[in-house]
Scaffold this motif. Sequence first.
Motif, mmCIF file in Angstrom:
data_model
loop_
_atom_site.group_PDB
_atom_site.id
_atom_site.type_symbol
_atom_site.label_atom_id
_atom_site.label_comp_id
_atom_site.label_asym_id
_atom_site.label_seq_id
_atom_site.Cartn_x
_atom_site.Cartn_y
_atom_site.Cartn_z
ATOM 1 N N ALA A 104 5.595 10.756 -2.601
ATOM 2 C CA ALA A 104 4.909 9.471 -2.776
ATOM 3 C C ALA A 104 5.791 8.337 -2.262
ATOM 4 N N PHE A 105 5.175 7.372 -1.560
ATOM 5 C CA PHE A 105 5.940 6.344 -0.867
ATOM 6 C C PHE A 105 5.103 5.061 -0.864
ATOM 7 N N HIS A 106 5.590 4.025 -1.557
ATOM 8 C CA HIS A 106 4.858 2.768 -1.668
ATOM 9 C C HIS A 106 5.653 1.655 -0.995
ATOM 10 N N TRP A 107 4.971 0.807 -0.232
ATOM 11 C CA TRP A 107 5.650 -0.317 0.402
ATOM 12 C C TRP A 107 5.023 -1.639 -0.042
ATOM 13 N N PHE A 108 5.834 -2.690 -0.009
ATOM 14 C CA PHE A 108 5.337 -4.037 -0.280
ATOM 15 C C PHE A 108 5.832 -4.954 0.838
ATOM 16 N N PRO A 109 5.178 -6.075 1.084
ATOM 17 C CA PRO A 109 5.510 -6.904 2.247
ATOM 18 C C PRO A 109 6.575 -7.969 1.962
ATOM 19 N N GLY A 110 7.566 -7.639 1.113
ATOM 20 C CA GLY A 110 8.621 -8.589 0.797
ATOM 21 C C GLY A 110 9.966 -8.113 1.285
ATOM 22 N N ASN A 111 11.030 -8.754 0.779
ATOM 23 C CA ASN A 111 12.371 -8.387 1.220
ATOM 24 C C ASN A 111 13.160 -7.730 0.094
ATOM 25 N N HIS A 112 14.486 -7.807 0.187
ATOM 26 C CA HIS A 112 15.333 -7.068 -0.743
ATOM 27 C C HIS A 112 15.243 -7.609 -2.165
ATOM 28 N N VAL A 113 15.074 -8.913 -2.305
ATOM 29 C CA VAL A 113 15.065 -9.508 -3.643
ATOM 30 C C VAL A 113 13.746 -10.180 -3.999
ATOM 31 N N LEU A 114 12.905 -10.462 -3.013
ATOM 32 C CA LEU A 114 11.574 -11.010 -3.286
ATOM 33 C C LEU A 114 10.563 -9.875 -3.145
ATOM 34 N N HIS A 115 10.214 -9.283 -4.275
ATOM 35 C CA HIS A 115 9.325 -8.127 -4.267
ATOM 36 C C HIS A 115 7.881 -8.605 -4.393
ATOM 37 N N VAL A 116 7.338 -9.006 -3.257
ATOM 38 C CA VAL A 116 5.971 -9.496 -3.211
ATOM 39 C C VAL A 116 5.020 -8.401 -3.685
ATOM 40 N N SER A 117 4.039 -8.794 -4.470
ATOM 41 C CA SER A 117 3.071 -7.865 -5.041
ATOM 42 C C SER A 117 3.744 -6.833 -5.949
ATOM 43 N N GLN A 118 4.749 -7.282 -6.678
ATOM 44 C CA GLN A 118 5.423 -6.379 -7.610
ATOM 45 C C GLN A 118 4.476 -5.754 -8.639
ATOM 46 N N ALA B 216 0.845 -1.199 0.000
ATOM 47 C CA ALA B 216 0.000 0.000 0.000
ATOM 48 C C ALA B 216 0.876 1.242 0.000
ATOM 49 N N GLU B 217 0.209 2.388 -0.048
ATOM 50 C CA GLU B 217 0.905 3.668 0.094
ATOM 51 C C GLU B 217 1.169 3.945 1.571
ATOM 52 N N ALA B 218 2.292 4.570 1.851
ATOM 53 C CA ALA B 218 2.564 5.010 3.211
ATOM 54 C C ALA B 218 1.579 6.103 3.604
ATOM 55 N N THR B 219 1.333 6.222 4.890
ATOM 56 C CA THR B 219 0.449 7.278 5.384
ATOM 57 C C THR B 219 1.273 8.523 5.684
ATOM 58 N N ALA B 220 0.620 9.556 6.168
ATOM 59 C CA ALA B 220 1.330 10.778 6.541
ATOM 60 C C ALA B 220 2.324 10.525 7.660
ATOM 61 N N ARG B 221 2.101 9.445 8.418
ATOM 62 C CA ARG B 221 3.000 9.075 9.512
ATOM 63 C C ARG B 221 4.209 8.296 9.001
ATOM 64 N N GLY B 222 4.058 7.704 7.811
ATOM 65 C CA GLY B 222 5.145 6.917 7.254
ATOM 66 C C GLY B 222 4.738 5.474 7.038
ATOM 67 N N LEU B 223 5.681 4.552 7.200
ATOM 68 C CA LEU B 223 5.415 3.136 6.996
ATOM 69 C C LEU B 223 4.466 2.598 8.067
ATOM 70 N N PRO B 224 3.724 1.555 7.749
ATOM 71 C CA PRO B 224 2.767 1.009 8.731
ATOM 72 C C PRO B 224 3.476 0.341 9.899
ATOM 73 N N ARG B 225 2.818 0.363 11.048
ATOM 74 C CA ARG B 225 3.311 -0.414 12.183
ATOM 75 C C ARG B 225 2.878 -1.864 12.019
ATOM 76 N N ARG B 226 3.508 -2.731 12.757
ATOM 77 C CA ARG B 226 3.226 -4.149 12.605
ATOM 78 C C ARG B 226 1.749 -4.465 12.844
ATOM 79 N N ARG B 227 1.165 -3.802 13.804
ATOM 80 C CA ARG B 227 -0.235 -4.088 14.122
ATOM 81 C C ARG B 227 -1.187 -3.618 13.032
ATOM 82 N N ASP B 228 -0.694 -2.775 12.113
ATOM 83 C CA ASP B 228 -1.533 -2.308 11.010
ATOM 84 C C ASP B 228 -1.622 -3.325 9.884
ATOM 85 N N LEU B 229 -0.754 -4.336 9.887
ATOM 86 C CA LEU B 229 -0.702 -5.311 8.808
ATOM 87 C C LEU B 229 -1.714 -6.437 9.026
#
Length: 408
Positions: free
Chosen positions: A377-391, A31-44
């Motif tokens: 604009a700031f987009h995050w995905f739930p993968g790691n450095h080389v596995l770009h989940v939901s690319q 998803a897109e980051a919020t005004a606060r930034g990246l989501p906290r763990r409990r938001d996932l």
Amino acid sequence: MPDVASDPVAEDPSQPEPDELPIPVPDVPGAEATARGLPRRRDLTVRQRLIVDSSAIADLALRTSIASLLSATMIPSVAGAVRRSRSRAEREHLNFYAGLAAAGDPERSFPAPTQLPRVFSRPANPVAEWVAHGNVRNIRFDSSFEAVNPALRDQCASYARNNVVHAQHWRHDDGPRPTLCVIHGFMGSAYLFNGLFFSLPWFYRSGYDVVLYTLPFHGRRAEKYSPFSGHGYFAHGFAGFCEAMAQAVHDFRSLMDYLEYTGVDRIALTGMSLGGYTSALIASVDDRIQAVIPNVPVVTPDRTVDEWFPANKVVALREWLAGTDSALTDAATMYSSPLNYRPLPAKDRRLIIAGLGDRLAPPQQAEILWRHWDRCAFHWFPGNHVLHVSQPDYLRRMTRFMGDFMFD
């Protein structure tokens, strides 16, 4: 200039969908980051947490392997740290780059090329043309780079292979077109790998010309007998890293000079990891970049290496033996950091992509850049450095982001 819609994939059914990727990846949406930034763990969601945690574990194993290689690379500099003359020279270099960093002047830190490169071009191998489904050329030219630090000019000039710039150009027959330039990560210079990893055939079919740029000391630019691609980036001490970054910027600007000469008038720039770091820096130096998209970027390499065992222990030993002033090192490190300069593309032309499970370039690195870049604009995905989940999600995001100003 071809008449292409602002979102060619979304609006042209003849174009391939981004989920038709050469390398399939799990589709667990970010998803897109919020005004606060990246989501906290409990938001996932539970599924997102599972992907983040499992991909983080995999990244730690990869990080340890790369850190071990870096440790072996830095051993000669550790041995040199006990020599008084070498330690004195290193302190002089640190003072030099700290002075440039303090000035905060990108034109002084990264002088522009003064001559158009003489480019040699030849057809790429059939595999590259099969992947792109189009016209692919390998290009090269002699680098006009001269070390920023006068004390290192003879040394940098002696790197014969490194001083030949290489790139691969995917160009449409009716071009030139708006061009997406891609900068690979540390050790990851292979054109085929990057073409597939970044899903570049999809961008090519969406109307873009594509350029894959090879960083200094990587691929065919690696010096003879280098044990791996990228070895030279960290093999020559801190000053060597600074000059490698300066050359990366200089040579890419020469490549842009060439693209302009051939008629390209719009360039977007993206890069992964070290390539993300470099792309963010270039966007602070050259105003011809229409859009910049650092992908899982590193922005404070010194802090990142602090977490990379066993490389962090080797660095600590080297600094202890040399009696390095940590404050001076921190100041000098800012010389090549995009955090030390203001980005030149407008805020709505900056997009940062980060993976929550990334442990090579932790997402906090991207968040630091996001704050420096005025919370763009700031987009995050739930993968790691080389596995770009939901690319596919972020590929669509990139297409929408660039479409309005890259195409008429």
